[in-house]
Write a protein that holds these residues in place. Structure first.
Motif, short mmCIF file in Angstrom:
data_model
loop_
_atom_site.label_atom_id
_atom_site.label_comp_id
_atom_site.label_asym_id
_atom_site.label_seq_id
_atom_site.Cartn_x
_atom_site.Cartn_y
_atom_site.Cartn_z
N ARG A 163 -23.49 0.46 -23.68
CA ARG A 163 -24.55 1.40 -23.35
C ARG A 163 -25.91 0.71 -23.27
NH1 ARG A 163 -23.02 6.49 -27.38
NH2 ARG A 163 -20.81 6.68 -26.76
N TYR A 218 -19.81 7.95 -23.23
CA TYR A 218 -20.71 8.69 -24.10
C TYR A 218 -19.99 9.84 -24.81
CZ TYR A 218 -25.15 6.35 -23.05
OH TYR A 218 -26.17 5.43 -22.96
N GLU A 245 -16.63 2.38 -22.63
CA GLU A 245 -17.36 1.47 -23.53
C GLU A 245 -16.50 0.33 -24.04
OE1 GLU A 245 -19.64 5.40 -24.24
OE2 GLU A 245 -17.62 4.78 -23.70
N LYS A 293 -27.14 4.71 -18.69
CA LYS A 293 -27.20 6.13 -19.01
C LYS A 293 -25.99 6.91 -18.52
CE LYS A 293 -30.65 7.25 -20.61
NZ LYS A 293 -31.13 7.17 -22.02
N ASP A 294 -25.37 6.44 -17.45
CA ASP A 294 -24.20 7.15 -16.92
C ASP A 294 -23.41 6.21 -16.02
OD1 ASP A 294 -22.43 9.21 -16.67
OD2 ASP A 294 -23.77 10.56 -15.60
N ARG A 304 -19.06 17.22 -25.61
CA ARG A 304 -18.61 16.30 -26.66
C ARG A 304 -17.70 17.03 -27.64
NH1 ARG A 304 -23.66 14.35 -25.34
NH2 ARG A 304 -23.73 12.09 -24.96
#
Length: 448
Positions: free
Chosen positions: A377, A408, A372, A387-388, A231
């Motif tokens: 999510r 994410y 997204e 989750k993925d 991230r």
């Protein structure tokens, strides 16, 4: 010739293939006889999910059924040069469900890649809590797949118990040509402009390419190798792109080009990078063709881009950024040209000259942006947590594929390839090099 869906029997609807569908069909079918029904460029996408609803298997089966009701093109097939949809009776609907919704006890989704599919198929892998969509690329494209997952999750948490099949055909997604508003054959100028675009691309080939055994060895197993950024690194790269006024897509693809330069096959043409950049056409289509309710459709165009090599990183990134920003945005003439252009691309793909030409080994590049934007999510509160996400392609015979997207708050790279042509170890190194180049060029971080 009518391009729209037409009823030809009490239960059958059909229409001609669009240019991009025809291209994907020709490309997909190329290896079928050689490789036991396996097809090039089938969509392979998976979700890691946490589902908290009663009787998960039954709920998923109903959601899949509901999605067919809401977007019946998911059950479309191809007959010759026509796309076909059959309205099912109860027996036909149950047969479709039993053959296309599969609960599997496997613990590795990649093990599904070796089995040919007849129609779009949804797999539920309860051992690892994953959902897998496998579909012919002429049924759905990459952005459509992201939207598909959103629609399926919505159906899962908001089931419609009153599904009466018979009139669902009214929701068949429109062919690209119709969505673009074509009412007749192309004008002489459109034909000339589309031909010039394709000629420019063809004359710029061959491009720089990676070392590959394509044409020298048979296909073996398909792979979709993922590489995920932290991230922190993702945030720094996005900030640097904003500062330098280039898109993240352009930045990553420029790093991809420099990776190609580093690992190029010495026998390839290393003086030029030529590709067909994938343009999502949905933002340029009117409602409802631009919405998730039309997820199951093929609304993209591969438009040529070329740059002479060698070139510094920022020159490549800025050229790509300019191309992405100007080719379709505020350019309705080129948008309107895409359908005609794709018909010419399909004709080229079926020509003897194209089939005899060496396969490009630089990897087809495609960006899905921020996942997204279309796939949440969470759905229904705590009912479903995504989750993925992963999207790739089956590579059996022909060019590999390179996907990029963010989920994410982490950049994800996926390289789709066949290990009969390229080694998994080298592919992992390619993706690591793309991140290294981005960190060096955008963040000034030099690896030791």
């Amino acid at each position: 010739m009518s391009i729209a869906w037409k009823q030809v029997s009490p239960t059958r609807w059909q229409r001609p293939l669009t240019g991009i569908e025809d291209f994907l069909l020709a490309t997909g079918n190329a290896p079928v006889e050689l490789y036991n029904g396996r097809q090039q460029y089938n969509i392979f996408s998976k979700l890691k999910v946490e589902i908290n609803v009663p009787d998960v298997e039954s709920a998923l089966r109903h959601a899949w059924k509901q999605l067919r009701y809401e977007q019946p093109a998911i059950a479309a097939t191809v007959d010759g040069e026509r796309k076909v949809y059959e309205t099912p009776d109860e027996a036909g609907l149950q047969q479709w469900l039993s053959s296309t919704f599969i609960v599997s006890d496997v613990s590795d989704a990649d093990s599904l890649l070796s089995t040919p599919i007849r129609q779009a198929t949804l797999y539920y892998l309860p051992k690892i809590s994953e959902l897998i969509l496998r579909a012919h690329h002429y049924v759905i494209d990459g952005m459509g797949t992201v939207m598909f997952w959103h629609c399926l999750m919505e159906a899962l948490v908001s089931p419609n118990k009153d599904l009466t099949f018979g009139n669902e055909y009214v929701r068949l997604s429109a062919p690209l040509d119709e969505a673009l508003g074509y009412t007749g054959p192309p004008t002489a100028k459109q034909t000339q402009d589309a031909s010039a675009m394709l000629t420019t691309y063809a004359q710029s080939l061959p491009s720089i390419g990676l070392v590959s055994a394509i044409g020298k060895a048979p296909a073996t197993d398909c792979h979709n190798t993922e590489h995920t950024f932290s991230r922190e690194t993702t945030g720094s790269i996005i900030a640097a792109c904003k500062e330098k006024q280039i898109s993240v897509t352009s930045a990553i693809q420029a790093a991809w080009v420099l990776m190609l330069v580093k690992h190029a096959d010495p026998s390839s043409n290393r003086s030029r990078y030529t590709t067909a950049n994938e343009y999502n056409l949905r933002p340029y289509l009117p409602s409802p063709h631009n919405a998730p309710t039309s997820a199951v459709g093929v609304y993209y165009a591969p438009i040529p881009f070329t740059i002479e090599l060698p070139a510094p990183y920022m020159e490549i990134a800025q050229a790509l950024n300019s191309n992405y920003q100007s080719t379709l945005k505020d350019n309705p003439e080129t948008v309107n040209l895409t359908g005609h252009y794709c018909h010419l691309v399909a004709a080229m793909a079926k020509s003897p000259e194209f089939k005899a030409a060496p396969v490009s080994t630089d990897g087809l590049v495609s960006s899905l942006g921020v996942i997204e934007k279309y796939l949440r999510r969470e759905y229904g509160g705590d009912a479903v947590k995504v989750k993925d996400f992963m999207l790739g392609l089956d590579v059996v015979l022909g060019m590999s594929a390179f996907f990029m997207y963010t989920f994410y708050d982490q950049l994800r790279l996926v390289y789709s390839f066949n290990d009969g042509y390229e080694s998994p170890e080298k592919v992992r190194h390619y993706l690591e090099d793309v991140e290294r180049i981005l960190c060096e060029e955008l963040l000034g971080l030099r690896s030791s």
